[in-house]
Motif scaffolding. Structure first.
Motif, mmCIF file in Angstrom:
data_model
loop_
_atom_site.group_PDB
_atom_site.id
_atom_site.type_symbol
_atom_site.label_atom_id
_atom_site.label_comp_id
_atom_site.label_asym_id
_atom_site.label_seq_id
_atom_site.Cartn_x
_atom_site.Cartn_y
_atom_site.Cartn_z
ATOM 1 N N ARG A 239 0.901 -0.803 -0.252
ATOM 2 C CA ARG A 239 0.075 0.040 0.067
ATOM 3 C C ARG A 239 0.735 1.353 0.037
ATOM 4 O O ARG A 239 2.081 1.310 0.798
ATOM 5 C CB ARG A 239 -0.827 -0.048 0.903
ATOM 6 N N ILE A 240 0.582 2.358 -0.817
ATOM 7 C CA ILE A 240 1.417 3.328 -0.559
ATOM 8 C C ILE A 240 1.653 4.181 0.851
ATOM 9 O O ILE A 240 0.601 4.413 0.877
ATOM 10 C CB ILE A 240 1.048 4.252 -2.147
ATOM 11 N N ASN A 241 2.843 4.315 1.245
ATOM 12 C CA ASN A 241 2.559 4.691 2.740
ATOM 13 C C ASN A 241 1.415 6.086 2.722
ATOM 14 O O ASN A 241 1.615 7.307 2.265
ATOM 15 C CB ASN A 241 3.515 6.025 2.539
ATOM 16 N N GLU A 242 0.698 5.831 3.913
ATOM 17 C CA GLU A 242 0.225 7.530 3.661
ATOM 18 C C GLU A 242 -1.490 7.598 2.876
ATOM 19 O O GLU A 242 -1.967 9.197 3.243
ATOM 20 C CB GLU A 242 0.845 8.315 4.511
ATOM 21 N N SER A 243 -1.366 6.579 2.029
ATOM 22 C CA SER A 243 -2.506 6.992 0.854
ATOM 23 C C SER A 243 -3.870 6.519 0.925
ATOM 24 O O SER A 243 -3.798 6.081 2.409
ATOM 25 C CB SER A 243 -2.464 6.100 -0.167
ATOM 26 N N GLY A 244 -4.489 7.053 0.885
ATOM 27 C CA GLY A 244 -6.511 7.301 1.646
ATOM 28 C C GLY A 244 -6.558 5.616 1.025
ATOM 29 O O GLY A 244 -5.868 5.190 0.535
ATOM 30 N N ASP A 245 -7.844 4.865 1.376
ATOM 31 C CA ASP A 245 -8.504 3.827 1.463
ATOM 32 C C ASP A 245 -8.544 3.649 -0.484
ATOM 33 O O ASP A 245 -9.312 4.811 -1.336
ATOM 34 C CB ASP A 245 -10.016 3.658 1.395
ATOM 35 N N HIS A 246 -7.970 2.591 -1.033
ATOM 36 C CA HIS A 246 -8.568 2.453 -2.657
ATOM 37 C C HIS A 246 -8.422 0.877 -3.351
ATOM 38 O O HIS A 246 -8.338 0.481 -3.192
ATOM 39 C CB HIS A 246 -7.254 3.292 -3.561
ATOM 40 N N LYS A 247 -10.659 0.675 -3.153
ATOM 41 C CA LYS A 247 -10.969 -0.753 -2.781
ATOM 42 C C LYS A 247 -9.972 -1.588 -3.808
ATOM 43 O O LYS A 247 -9.353 -2.286 -2.985
ATOM 44 C CB LYS A 247 -12.498 -0.672 -2.089
ATOM 45 N N SER A 248 -10.871 -1.489 -4.905
ATOM 46 C CA SER A 248 -9.783 -2.298 -6.215
ATOM 47 C C SER A 248 -8.548 -2.114 -5.894
ATOM 48 O O SER A 248 -7.174 -3.012 -6.561
ATOM 49 C CB SER A 248 -10.514 -1.203 -7.088
ATOM 50 N N PHE A 249 -7.052 -0.636 -5.521
ATOM 51 C CA PHE A 249 -6.059 -0.971 -6.089
ATOM 52 C C PHE A 249 -5.349 -1.913 -5.236
ATOM 53 O O PHE A 249 -5.005 -2.741 -5.027
ATOM 54 C CB PHE A 249 -5.788 0.612 -5.502
ATOM 55 N N TYR A 250 -5.707 -2.017 -3.771
ATOM 56 C CA TYR A 250 -5.167 -2.657 -2.710
ATOM 57 C C TYR A 250 -5.934 -3.834 -2.945
ATOM 58 O O TYR A 250 -4.894 -4.836 -1.934
ATOM 59 C CB TYR A 250 -5.531 -2.269 -1.204
ATOM 60 N N GLU A 251 -6.711 -4.469 -3.320
ATOM 61 C CA GLU A 251 -7.333 -5.536 -3.482
ATOM 62 C C GLU A 251 -6.762 -6.384 -4.312
ATOM 63 O O GLU A 251 -6.305 -7.233 -4.250
ATOM 64 C CB GLU A 251 -8.518 -5.502 -3.136
ATOM 65 N N ALA A 252 -6.410 -5.838 -5.535
ATOM 66 C CA ALA A 252 -5.599 -6.207 -6.416
ATOM 67 C C ALA A 252 -3.719 -6.450 -6.216
ATOM 68 O O ALA A 252 -3.035 -7.336 -6.085
ATOM 69 C CB ALA A 252 -5.636 -5.832 -7.289
ATOM 70 N N SER A 253 -3.349 -5.922 -5.286
ATOM 71 C CA SER A 253 -2.277 -5.431 -5.091
ATOM 72 C C SER A 253 -2.140 -6.905 -3.962
ATOM 73 O O SER A 253 -0.769 -6.980 -4.401
ATOM 74 C CB SER A 253 -1.878 -3.729 -4.262
ATOM 75 N N ASN A 254 -2.616 -6.818 -3.412
ATOM 76 C CA ASN A 254 -2.542 -7.750 -2.042
ATOM 77 C C ASN A 254 -2.714 -9.671 -2.773
ATOM 78 O O ASN A 254 -1.496 -10.060 -2.416
ATOM 79 C CB ASN A 254 -3.815 -7.934 -0.760
ATOM 80 N N LYS A 255 -3.915 -9.371 -3.662
ATOM 81 C CA LYS A 255 -3.213 -10.475 -4.465
ATOM 82 C C LYS A 255 -2.794 -10.786 -5.218
ATOM 83 O O LYS A 255 -2.176 -11.878 -5.109
ATOM 84 C CB LYS A 255 -5.113 -10.374 -5.245
ATOM 85 N N LEU A 256 -1.552 -9.799 -5.919
ATOM 86 C CA LEU A 256 -0.577 -9.975 -7.010
ATOM 87 C C LEU A 256 0.775 -10.357 -5.701
ATOM 88 O O LEU A 256 1.157 -11.212 -5.405
ATOM 89 C CB LEU A 256 -0.795 -8.779 -6.861
#
Length: 667
Positions: A239-256
């Motif tokens: 997750r980009i440090n201290e960024s706001g929530d972004h459901k699709s981005f961070y679901e994808a980053s964790n899955k990857l």
């Protein structure tokens, strides 16, 4: 040509994003049949090896243990992408005390790849972090890999040195690579010495459009594929440090991340509570501590998610320079210990805390102290110690530490009132002597810091037992006299009538005159008018003297030029850091020394740092760079002294890639 660039920043960033090529670059010619990737990890005693070849080929595997013994070999013909599993009978585990590294050799007829890795298990549970099923309280700092004068462009030896400082000088067990993947040399050194690492993708607060997000996912992929064989890495920051929530981005980053590496958990650093949570560990920057309140916010006030790790604290909340007043430097150190105390409290149910940050760093005009420097570190930019550095150092047990965080000089305090002296130490207890007279014995403050491995020692009584021993007072009278003398020292002549009468009574009782009362004050408190006041601190472990330190006035300063005298050219060039310092006769750096000096070099070295410079709080680093194999001379000129150092430049066997016979379809 229209080139679109999507940097991982947006808005104003508090550090500098350097540009250009600042690491080694290699051009590799490969045979058509070559090894594309090898990923090695373990699940308990089972070793799992994922291999990807450019084409189907016979391969040979050879596993070498940390004792350099071949413990397993295997030959087979497989598809271009496959997995092998092997359970070993006996394993030397990798941990922070014994960082045992295995080496896996993967060979084809035309290619060989050597992978270093370690057997270890990592798990973040609701109550903390477990390495090889043993709970460890994480104590660490964030690290920017920037250096004075050159930004990120420091070679292997200096990158590795940072890991050594974190582990051996600051007594840490974890570091966070904020906010980008660090040099491979730094990670390799973490593997070798047992320093845990939380590595994260590049970025700071900003999330852009779709192209930016795809670039971020690509950065995660590159980071994990490059570094997933390193046992020191225990957490991927996706997750980009201290960024706001972004459901699709961070679901994808964790899955990857989990697809590329099923062996490690993920984290994502945020600076606000009750964030969306897709990672395995809720990682949170807690800047709530102000010096008087609890060190950390209760976990349940931040999130219901578990597990939980504090990933930044202090930093910009209390920026401190190495040459700030003594009281500020001490408070800076105590604030860091206050957060550690709260984070490692078993009832807090946290994995630990990673502070902001290891060292000061260059910034721009919107940050810093008007000089484009963020003074957020426990070390300065040269990696030289502030008081807070000793606070961390004292929490380790691998070497004795007893740092007296005071010059014991009245002029450093308002009204000349020395309220307390803090000693950052791992001693069992400390005995204090004043002019060879025993004062008292002082112990770590376990009441204030019950959860720290080594609480600091606070000395608030500098009279101790001396009134009983030298003035032959009874204990009750000695304590009363001591209390009144301290009141006079703090409040001057504004002594309440009750205390005035009490003091007159005590003087009469011991057949003393008013002049004796004046003598008592100067002799046992300020030392005003005395010939010399020398304080000697003696540290004990297991009832044996381990350390002795003396605090006295500075008469003749000592000048030292510290550092190695050898440069080693390896993959590119080498840089040597020397430290020029001004100390008293006991070796204490003089915190307010700002003397100017000049540096010149000749021969096969060149100067990176300025030719004309000055001490920063009593010390300053000098950086020189190798030009070629040979010898060079450095001359430092100060108004009081000239120091000359001869530097040898050696050439190690170059780490070059094997050039294979060129084939028609080879790149």
């Amino acid at each position: 040509m229209n080139i679109k660039i999507f940097p991982p920043f947006g808005g104003v960033v508090d550090y500098l994003g350097y540009v250009g090529i600042y690491r080694e670059v290699s051009l590799i010619e490969l045979d058509p049949i070559h090894i594309q990737d090898v990923f090695v990890y373990n699940q308990e005693e089972m070793l799992k090896i994922q291999i990807e070849l450019s084409q189907v080929s016979d391969i040979e595997l050879e596993l070498v243990n940390p004792k350099n013994e071949i413990v397993w070999t295997q030959k087979e013909q497989s598809s271009s992408k496959f997995q092998i599993e092997k359970t070993l009978d006996y394993i030397l585990w990798w941990d922070i005390e014994h960082p045992n590294l295995y080496r896996l050799m993967v060979k084809t007829k035309t290619d060989t790849l050597s992978i270093k890795f370690g057997f270890r298990t990592i798990e973040f549970k609701d109550d903390g972090f477990y390495l090889n099923h043993r709970k460890i309280a994480l104590r660490g700092l964030n690290r920017h890999q920037s250096f004075p004068y050159v930004g990120y462009a420091m070679p292997k030896s200096i990158q590795r040195l940072d890991a050594d400082i974190l582990k051996y000088e600051l007594s840490l067990n974890i570091v966070r690579s904020s906010h980008y993947p660090p040099s491979k040399h730094f990670i390799e050194r973490c593997d070798e010495i047992g320093l845990l690492l939380f590595e994260e993708l590049p970025g700071w607060q900003h999330i852009g459009g779709e192209a930016f997000i795809q670039n971020g996912l690509k950065a995660i992929e590159e980071m994990i594929l490059r570094d997933r064989n390193h046992p020191s890495i225990i957490l991927w920051g996706v997750r980009i440090n201290e960024s706001g929530d972004h459901k699709s981005f961070y679901e994808a980053s964790n899955k990857l991340a989990h697809q590329l590496d099923p062996s490690r958990p993920t984290g994502g650093v945020r600076n606000f509570s009750n964030s969306e949570f897709f990672e395995d560990v809720y990682t949170y920057n807690d800047f709530s501590h102000t010096g008087l309140n609890p060190g950390v916010t209760s976990k349940h006030k931040v999130t219901k998610a578990k597990p939980y790790l504090v990933t930044e604290h202090n930093g910009h909340m209390f920026p401190t320079k190495k040459f700030d007043p003594e009281s500020k430097r001490v408070e800076h150190a105590l604030r860091h210990l206050n957060v550690l105390q709260g984070a490692v409290n078993p009832k807090a149910l946290m994995a630990g805390a990673i502070g902001w940050c290891m060292s000061d760093y260059n910034t721009h005009k919107e940050f810093g102290s008007g000089d484009k420097i963020c003074y957020h570190g426990v070390l300065d930019m040269d990696r030289l110690f502030k008081t807070a550095g000793y606070a961390y150092q004292s929490q380790g047990s691998h070497k004795p530490v007893m740092h007296i965080a005071s010059t014991m000089q009245n002029g450093e305090y308002a009204g000349g009132y020395l309220d307390k002296v803090v000693i950052f130490t791992n001693m069992d207890y400390i005995k204090l002597y004043r002019n060879d007279t025993y004062i008292d014995t002082y112990y770590p403050n376990v009441n204030m810091y019950p959860h720290l491995p080594h609480p600091p020692v606070f000395i608030t009584d500098f009279i101790g037992q001396t009134l009983k021993e030298k003035e032959h007072m009874r204990e009750k009278d000695a304590e009363a006299t001591k209390r009144i003398l301290r009141k006079i020292q703090k409040d001057g002549n504004h002594l309440p009538l009750r205390d005035q009468l009490r003091m007159l009574f005590l003087l009469k009782k011991y057949k003393m005159k008013l002049s004796d009362g004046v003598r008592l004050f100067y002799e046992y408190t300020s030392g005003w008018g005395s010939k010399e006041t020398i304080y000697t601190f003696v540290g004990y472990q297991n009832d044996q003297i381990v350390l002795t330190d003396t605090i006295t006035s500075t008469k003749t300063p000592i000048y030292r030029l510290k550092g190695n005298d050898t440069l080693m050219i390896e993959e590119t060039y080498d840089v040597l850091k020397l430290v020029f310092e001004k100390t008293d006769t006991e070796g204490h750096v003089l915190a307010y020394a700002m003397d100017g000096f000049t540096v010149s070099v000749s021969g096969d070295i060149e100067l990176i740092s300025p030719e004309i410079d000055h001490l920063h709080g009593g010390s300053k680093a000098i950086y020189i760079r190798s030009k070629q194999k040979g010898e060079g001379t450095l001359t430092l000129t100060h108004p009081d002294i000239t120091l000359v150092k001869t530097i040898k430049i050696l050439k190690n066997k170059l780490s070059v890639y094997k050039i294979l016979p060129k084939k028609d379809n080879a790149l």
